[in-house]
Enzyme design. Structure first.
Site, mmCIF file in Angstrom:
data_model
loop_
_atom_site.group_PDB
_atom_site.id
_atom_site.type_symbol
_atom_site.label_atom_id
_atom_site.label_comp_id
_atom_site.label_asym_id
_atom_site.label_seq_id
_atom_site.Cartn_x
_atom_site.Cartn_y
_atom_site.Cartn_z
ATOM 1 N N ASN A 53 0.850 -1.203 0.000
ATOM 2 C CA ASN A 53 0.000 0.000 0.000
ATOM 3 C C ASN A 53 0.878 1.242 0.000
ATOM 4 O O ASN A 53 2.094 1.147 -0.033
ATOM 5 C CB ASN A 53 -0.956 -0.030 1.204
ATOM 6 C CG ASN A 53 -0.195 -0.139 2.508
ATOM 7 O OD1 ASN A 53 0.641 0.699 2.833
ATOM 8 N ND2 ASN A 53 -0.450 -1.212 3.249
ATOM 9 N N LYS B 279 -13.090 1.074 16.244
ATOM 10 C CA LYS B 279 -11.799 0.356 16.222
ATOM 11 C C LYS B 279 -11.142 0.379 17.595
ATOM 12 O O LYS B 279 -10.562 -0.607 18.043
ATOM 13 C CB LYS B 279 -10.844 0.997 15.197
ATOM 14 C CG LYS B 279 -11.143 0.528 13.784
ATOM 15 C CD LYS B 279 -10.275 1.187 12.733
ATOM 16 C CE LYS B 279 -10.897 0.905 11.375
ATOM 17 N NZ LYS B 279 -10.305 1.610 10.271
ATOM 18 N N PHE C 223 -4.019 3.554 15.079
ATOM 19 C CA PHE C 223 -4.275 4.602 14.095
ATOM 20 C C PHE C 223 -5.470 4.189 13.250
ATOM 21 O O PHE C 223 -5.692 2.997 13.040
ATOM 22 C CB PHE C 223 -3.047 4.802 13.186
ATOM 23 C CG PHE C 223 -2.038 5.750 13.776
ATOM 24 C CD1 PHE C 223 -1.272 5.359 14.862
ATOM 25 C CD2 PHE C 223 -1.858 7.018 13.258
ATOM 26 C CE1 PHE C 223 -0.352 6.223 15.439
ATOM 27 C CE2 PHE C 223 -0.939 7.896 13.814
ATOM 28 C CZ PHE C 223 -0.184 7.501 14.901
HETATM 29 N N1 CTP Z 1 -3.906 -3.105 12.223
HETATM 30 C C1 CTP Z 1 -3.175 -4.196 12.642
HETATM 31 N N2 CTP Z 1 -3.241 -5.355 11.941
HETATM 32 C C2 CTP Z 1 -4.050 -5.482 10.864
HETATM 33 C C3 CTP Z 1 -4.797 -4.365 10.435
HETATM 34 C C4 CTP Z 1 -4.690 -3.191 11.134
HETATM 35 O O1 CTP Z 1 -2.445 -4.088 13.627
HETATM 36 N N3 CTP Z 1 -4.098 -6.627 10.211
HETATM 37 C C5 CTP Z 1 -3.802 -1.866 13.001
HETATM 38 C C6 CTP Z 1 -3.193 -0.709 12.245
HETATM 39 O O2 CTP Z 1 -1.795 -0.665 12.450
HETATM 40 C C7 CTP Z 1 -3.877 0.494 12.867
HETATM 41 C C8 CTP Z 1 -5.250 -0.039 13.266
HETATM 42 O O3 CTP Z 1 -5.114 -1.454 13.312
HETATM 43 O O4 CTP Z 1 -3.258 0.925 14.044
HETATM 44 C C9 CTP Z 1 -6.354 0.318 12.335
HETATM 45 O O5 CTP Z 1 -6.013 -0.113 11.038
HETATM 46 P P1 CTP Z 1 -7.120 -0.099 9.893
HETATM 47 O O6 CTP Z 1 -6.551 -0.693 8.648
HETATM 48 O O7 CTP Z 1 -7.694 1.285 9.822
HETATM 49 O O8 CTP Z 1 -8.198 -1.051 10.572
HETATM 50 P P2 CTP Z 1 -8.923 -2.310 10.103
HETATM 51 O O9 CTP Z 1 -9.326 -3.036 11.356
HETATM 52 O O10 CTP Z 1 -8.130 -3.068 9.112
HETATM 53 O O11 CTP Z 1 -10.248 -1.719 9.499
HETATM 54 P P3 CTP Z 1 -10.678 -1.421 7.985
HETATM 55 O O12 CTP Z 1 -11.862 -2.279 7.801
HETATM 56 O O13 CTP Z 1 -11.010 0.056 7.991
HETATM 57 O O14 CTP Z 1 -9.532 -1.764 7.091
#
Ligand code: CTP
Length: 428
Positions: free
Chosen positions: A237, A364, A350
């Site tokens: 990404n 979250k 974050f």
């Molecule tokens: N995060 C993590 N491991 C993952 C995905 C996310 O530790 N597999 C952590 C990121 O580092 C960040 C937080 O979770 O601190 C939120 O990440 P985000 O991608 O916004 O959350 P998701 O739960 O993946 O939600 P979304 O459905 O919006 O992707």
């Protein structure tokens, strides 16, 4: 440092225009060849004669007052500049620059120049905070204008707040740093934001701040993850890692022992910080776990891939039909897993969102059992992936803790870590 550098100095009409005299004098003392353009309003505060005497160059203010028949003045000045500096920059000139207006000598020169442009805003605190001014400044930052933030303090209008022109000595230091970075090939022309660390209260390190994280271990994750498809292809990404790097650098500055776990990024990590390099979400999880027991604060600024290819091909995949489907399987959610097993650790997540920021961020925070979550609207100018600035809202379980306007990622990091340090101290 500034020997032979041609600086076109735009002086606009705020009370801080009187400081242009000191600024001219300091720039000239350090060897710069300064050419001043004043707006009509600036002349209400300081005379052309003063600035002409200090710079030993003609001072311009009228586009049509062509004193040298062989050249067109505003084009000539635009072309000769190594840097165009506007100090003080009023809300009015910022608006003109943002919208491409050219109705006087300064704004015309600013449109005509291809040299880097640096501005030092100065105005009343409410004007500075006005959404129109913030929006215009964001536009300029996005286009690569260098910004020397105003400092906070007693303003001429009687208010105390942000809006005071940065001190001339600091502006000169920033100009010198700009040319030094350019000379060393650090692509200073691409730097989109310059704050003035020595003076700006947001970035000033006080004695108490220096102690804030002494004896604490801070683990920061930054960058994107790489999920392999085959030996030559992967999914990743746009994360630059800059926000996590800023957190690591500031945590170190505040006395913490820092481990930075970094994934994929094109940017170099801060110097002198212990770094563990990882690629996939799984590797990142293992690295975080290796630091987990001793960690006091864990900051999950990384953009972790939610899915990875179900199958990783050992050999390069060959082209087959007209379409190709990749089956993806869910990655571990590192933050959620940590949230379930946390004991003494202070966990910061974050959330980069494009809509319903508060709702998603707080959901979250709950789901991942974080202590704080830092949410940003990545559709806003100057916010999110790749930029040097960020604007965030920090939430805890009760709601909004802090709303931070667009500022250097280091400043966001400082505020965030101060809140974390305060809360840890409160627990104890
Ligand atoms: N995060 C993590 N491991 C993952 C995905 C996310 O530790 N597999 C952590 C990121 O580092 C960040 C937080 O979770 O601190 C939120 O990440 P985000 O991608 O916004 O959350 P998701 O739960 O993946 O939600 P979304 O459905 O919006 O992707």
């Amino acid at each position: 440092m500034l020997n032979g550098k041609k600086i076109v100095l735009g002086v606009t009409g705020g009370i801080a225009a009187y400081k242009a005299a000191t600024l001219c004098s300091r720039l000239v003392q350090r060897g710069a060849d300064v050419h001043v353009i004043m707006t009509e309003s600036a002349k209400q505060f300081i005379t052309e004669l003063t600035l002409q005497t200090l710079t030993r160059n003609v001072v311009y203010s009228d586009t049509f007052d062509e004193r040298e028949p062989s050249v067109v003045s505003h084009i000539h000045l635009a072309d000769l500049a190594d840097l165009v500096l506007v100090a003080p920059a009023t809300a009015n000139v910022i608006a003109k620059m943002a919208h491409g207006m050219a109705d006087d000598m300064l704004s015309t020169t600013l449109l005509a120049t291809t040299a880097p442009v640096m501005i030092a805003p100065a105005m009343n605190v409410h004007m500075y905070d006005h959404p129109a001014v913030q929006h215009n400044m964001n536009l300029l930052v996005q286009r690569g204008t260098l910004m020397i933030e105003p400092s906070e303090g007693q303003l001429a209008c009687g208010y105390v707040g942000k809006g005071r022109l940065e001190e001339p000595d600091t502006i000169v230091d920033v100009v010198e740093q700009f040319f030094a970075a350019k000379a060393s090939g650090n692509n200073a022309g691409q730097v989109s934001y310059v704050s003035a660390p020595a003076i700006n209260p947001m970035t000033t390190q006080t004695a108490t701040e220096a102690q804030l994280l002494t004896g604490k271990k801070v683990v920061v994750t930054a960058g994107g993850t790489i999920e392999r498809i085959d030996p030559v292809r992967y999914i990743t990404n746009d994360s630059s890692g800059k926000m996590g790097f800023a957190v690591a650098a500031i945590a170190q500055e505040l006395g913490a022992e820092v481990t930075l776990i970094m994934g994929n990024t094109q940017v170099s990590p801060p110097a002198n910080v212990q770094v563990i390099r990882v690629l996939s979400a799984d590797e990142m999880y293992d690295a975080v776990l290796s630091q987990w027991d001793e960690a006091d604060i864990v900051v999950k600024a990384a953009a972790v891939a939610d899915y990875r290819p179900k199958e990783v091909y050992k050999e390069k995949m060959k082209k087959t039909g007209d379409t190709l489907s990749l089956e993806l399987i869910k990655n571990i959610d590192i933050l959620e897993t940590l949230g379930k097993q946390k004991t003494h650790q202070f966990l910061i997540g974050f959330a980069a969102e494009t809509n319903d920021i508060e709702r998603y961020a707080r959901e979250k925070l709950e789901r991942k059992n974080c202590d704080l979550i830092v949410a940003n609207d990545v559709t806003r100018a100057g916010v999110g992936f790749g930029t040097d600035t960020n604007a965030v809202n920090i939430y805890d379980r009760e709601g909004l803790v802090e709303e931070l306007q667009v500022m250097a990622k280091e400043d966001v990091a400082r505020q965030l870590l101060s809140i974390a340090a305060e809360r840890i101290a409160g627990r104890n």
